[in-house]
Design a protein around this motif. Structure first.
Motif, PDB file in Angstrom:
ATOM      1  N   ASN A  88      -3.370   7.991   2.041  1.00 52.81           N
ATOM      2  CA  ASN A  88      -4.613   8.609   1.572  1.00 52.81           C
ATOM      3  C   ASN A  88      -5.818   8.162   2.384  1.00 52.81           C
ATOM      4  O   ASN A  88      -6.729   8.949   2.635  1.00 52.81           O
ATOM      5  CB  ASN A  88      -4.817   8.294   0.088  1.00 52.81           C
ATOM      6  CG  ASN A  88      -4.047   9.235  -0.813  1.00 52.81           C
ATOM      7  OD1 ASN A  88      -4.358  10.416  -0.915  1.00 52.81           O
ATOM      8  ND2 ASN A  88      -3.019   8.708  -1.468  1.00 52.81           N
ATOM      9  N   VAL A  89      -5.825   6.903   2.802  1.00 53.11           N
ATOM     10  CA  VAL A  89      -6.917   6.442   3.664  1.00 53.11           C
ATOM     11  C   VAL A  89      -6.882   7.190   4.996  1.00 53.11           C
ATOM     12  O   VAL A  89      -7.917   7.639   5.502  1.00 53.11           O
ATOM     13  CB  VAL A  89      -6.823   4.919   3.894  1.00 53.11           C
ATOM     14  CG1 VAL A  89      -7.772   4.485   5.008  1.00 53.11           C
ATOM     15  CG2 VAL A  89      -7.152   4.174   2.606  1.00 53.11           C
ATOM     16  N   LEU A  90      -5.682   7.356   5.549  1.00 46.25           N
ATOM     17  CA  LEU A  90      -5.561   8.087   6.814  1.00 46.25           C
ATOM     18  C   LEU A  90      -5.955   9.553   6.649  1.00 46.25           C
ATOM     19  O   LEU A  90      -6.543  10.151   7.563  1.00 46.25           O
ATOM     20  CB  LEU A  90      -4.132   7.984   7.346  1.00 46.25           C
ATOM     21  CG  LEU A  90      -3.707   6.597   7.841  1.00 46.25           C
ATOM     22  CD1 LEU A  90      -2.234   6.606   8.261  1.00 46.25           C
ATOM     23  CD2 LEU A  90      -4.585   6.144   8.999  1.00 46.25           C
ATOM     24  N   LEU A  91      -5.653  10.139   5.505  1.00 47.58           N
ATOM     25  CA  LEU A  91      -6.084  11.517   5.250  1.00 47.58           C
ATOM     26  C   LEU A  91      -7.610  11.606   5.250  1.00 47.58           C
ATOM     27  O   LEU A  91      -8.189  12.538   5.819  1.00 47.58           O
ATOM     28  CB  LEU A  91      -5.541  12.004   3.909  1.00 47.58           C
ATOM     29  CG  LEU A  91      -4.116  12.534   3.871  1.00 47.58           C
ATOM     30  CD1 LEU A  91      -3.721  12.860   2.441  1.00 47.58           C
ATOM     31  CD2 LEU A  91      -3.966  13.767   4.753  1.00 47.58           C
ATOM     32  N   ALA A 116     -12.984   6.306  -0.337  1.00 51.61           N
ATOM     33  CA  ALA A 116     -13.540   5.480  -1.406  1.00 51.61           C
ATOM     34  C   ALA A 116     -12.735   5.619  -2.690  1.00 51.61           C
ATOM     35  O   ALA A 116     -12.477   4.630  -3.395  1.00 51.61           O
ATOM     36  CB  ALA A 116     -14.999   5.863  -1.653  1.00 51.61           C
ATOM     37  N   GLY A 117     -12.314   6.851  -2.995  1.00 52.21           N
ATOM     38  CA  GLY A 117     -11.496   7.070  -4.180  1.00 52.21           C
ATOM     39  C   GLY A 117     -10.164   6.349  -4.089  1.00 52.21           C
ATOM     40  O   GLY A 117      -9.686   5.764  -5.071  1.00 52.21           O
ATOM     41  N   ALA A 118      -9.536   6.370  -2.901  1.00 48.02           N
ATOM     42  CA  ALA A 118      -8.257   5.688  -2.711  1.00 48.02           C
ATOM     43  C   ALA A 118      -8.410   4.181  -2.875  1.00 48.02           C
ATOM     44  O   ALA A 118      -7.558   3.523  -3.482  1.00 48.02           O
ATOM     45  CB  ALA A 118      -7.692   6.018  -1.331  1.00 48.02           C
ATOM     46  N   VAL A 119      -9.491   3.624  -2.337  1.00 46.22           N
ATOM     47  CA  VAL A 119      -9.732   2.180  -2.471  1.00 46.22           C
ATOM     48  C   VAL A 119      -9.946   1.811  -3.938  1.00 46.22           C
ATOM     49  O   VAL A 119      -9.369   0.832  -4.441  1.00 46.22           O
ATOM     50  CB  VAL A 119     -10.948   1.751  -1.623  1.00 46.22           C
ATOM     51  CG1 VAL A 119     -11.329   0.305  -1.924  1.00 46.22           C
ATOM     52  CG2 VAL A 119     -10.644   1.917  -0.142  1.00 46.22           C
ATOM     53  N   LEU A 120     -10.774   2.591  -4.640  1.00 42.97           N
ATOM     54  CA  LEU A 120     -11.021   2.317  -6.061  1.00 42.97           C
ATOM     55  C   LEU A 120      -9.750   2.455  -6.891  1.00 42.97           C
ATOM     56  O   LEU A 120      -9.457   1.623  -7.759  1.00 42.97           O
ATOM     57  CB  LEU A 120     -12.083   3.271  -6.598  1.00 42.97           C
ATOM     58  CG  LEU A 120     -13.549   2.883  -6.409  1.00 42.97           C
ATOM     59  CD1 LEU A 120     -14.448   3.994  -6.925  1.00 42.97           C
ATOM     60  CD2 LEU A 120     -13.855   1.583  -7.115  1.00 42.97           C
ATOM     61  N   PHE A 121      -8.984   3.515  -6.635  1.00 44.31           N
ATOM     62  CA  PHE A 121      -7.819   3.794  -7.468  1.00 44.31           C
ATOM     63  C   PHE A 121      -6.683   2.809  -7.201  1.00 44.31           C
ATOM     64  O   PHE A 121      -6.150   2.193  -8.133  1.00 44.31           O
ATOM     65  CB  PHE A 121      -7.327   5.225  -7.228  1.00 44.31           C
ATOM     66  CG  PHE A 121      -6.196   5.614  -8.141  1.00 44.31           C
ATOM     67  CD1 PHE A 121      -6.465   6.102  -9.408  1.00 44.31           C
ATOM     68  CD2 PHE A 121      -4.874   5.480  -7.743  1.00 44.31           C
ATOM     69  CE1 PHE A 121      -5.422   6.457 -10.262  1.00 44.31           C
ATOM     70  CE2 PHE A 121      -3.837   5.820  -8.590  1.00 44.31           C
ATOM     71  CZ  PHE A 121      -4.100   6.314  -9.855  1.00 44.31           C
TER      72      PHE A 121
END
Length: 230
Positions: free
Chosen positions: A149-152, A172-177
């Motif tokens: 997801n970060v790469l996306l 940011a959403g991937a880091v939070l989740f």
């Protein structure tokens, strides 16, 4: 399939991204009690009908929507300047999401049975241990889902075909989740934290932004390329 149909399928797939984020946010709103500190409350929580329905819709429905949406996003970026990165990110994200469905099966169907047995007086059921392979599958799926997801998000940021800041929101959403939600939650309370629904909502906003932006543009790059090869 002609270019117009490809375009419609890609755009429809992109709209599953905000749906995935919203369903996931809803499914993680109510954290389950700590199994070690309050086993009675935990057993009542996981044996309720709402627990199983939220897992069926959130874990399975969310995962299916995520896979469709990620594939659509990968196709949208396939022939852009970040095509290779988008392909790698798509494969990694889908692999991670699929692996996370393995522990989701146990959480959805086995955990309610354990909670019900405990409430009926079988206290030893809490001593059950799942195979270490499930832990490995969960950790590997978590790592791949986060990395993918970060790469996306990076691919969207660099693509110049989708809004740059939608990619930043997705990261940011991937880091939070994943990091501040799932990982931190498992390390502290053993349950979900408020950062999980917050991260899912950021990903819903990002996915909606990308889908809306694409619906207002011309044909995605993948569709244009397909039309050129006919």
């Amino acid at each position: 399939m002609n270019a117009q149909n490809i375009t419609h399928w890609i755009r429809a797939g992109l709209w599953t991204l905000p749906l995935y984020g919203l369903i996931t946010a809803w499914a993680t709103l109510e954290p389950q009690p700590d199994q070690q500190k309050d086993p009675d409350a935990w057993a009542r929580f996981v044996s309720s009908g709402s627990y199983q329905s939220s897992h069926l819709l959130g874990s399975y429905g969310g995962a299916i929507l995520a896979i469709f949406g990620v594939f659509a996003l990968g196709c949208c970026l396939a022939n852009s300047r970040v095509g290779r990165l988008a392909l790698a990110a798509t494969v990694i994200t889908v692999a991670g999401t699929a692996l996370l469905m393995v522990p989701a099966v146990l959480s959805t169907f086995a955990t309610p049975a354990i909670g019900k047995a405990y409430l009926e007086g079988n206290r030893d059921v809490m001593l059950l241990e799942f195979p270490s392979a499930m832990t490995v599958s969960f950790l590997l799926g978590l790592l791949l889902a986060f990395l993918g997801n970060v790469l996306l998000g990076v691919a969207v940021w660099q693509s110049r075909t989708l809004p740059r800041w939608a990619g930043a929101l997705w990261i940011a959403g991937a880091v939070l989740f994943y990091l501040l939600g799932v990982v931190l939650g498992q390390a502290t309370t053993g349950s979900s934290l408020p950062t999980q629904p917050a991260g899912a909502l950021l990903m819903a906003a990002s996915g909606g932004w990308m889908a809306w932006s694409q619906s207002r543009q011309g044909q995605p790059a993948a569709a244009v390329h397909a039309a050129g090869t006919r």
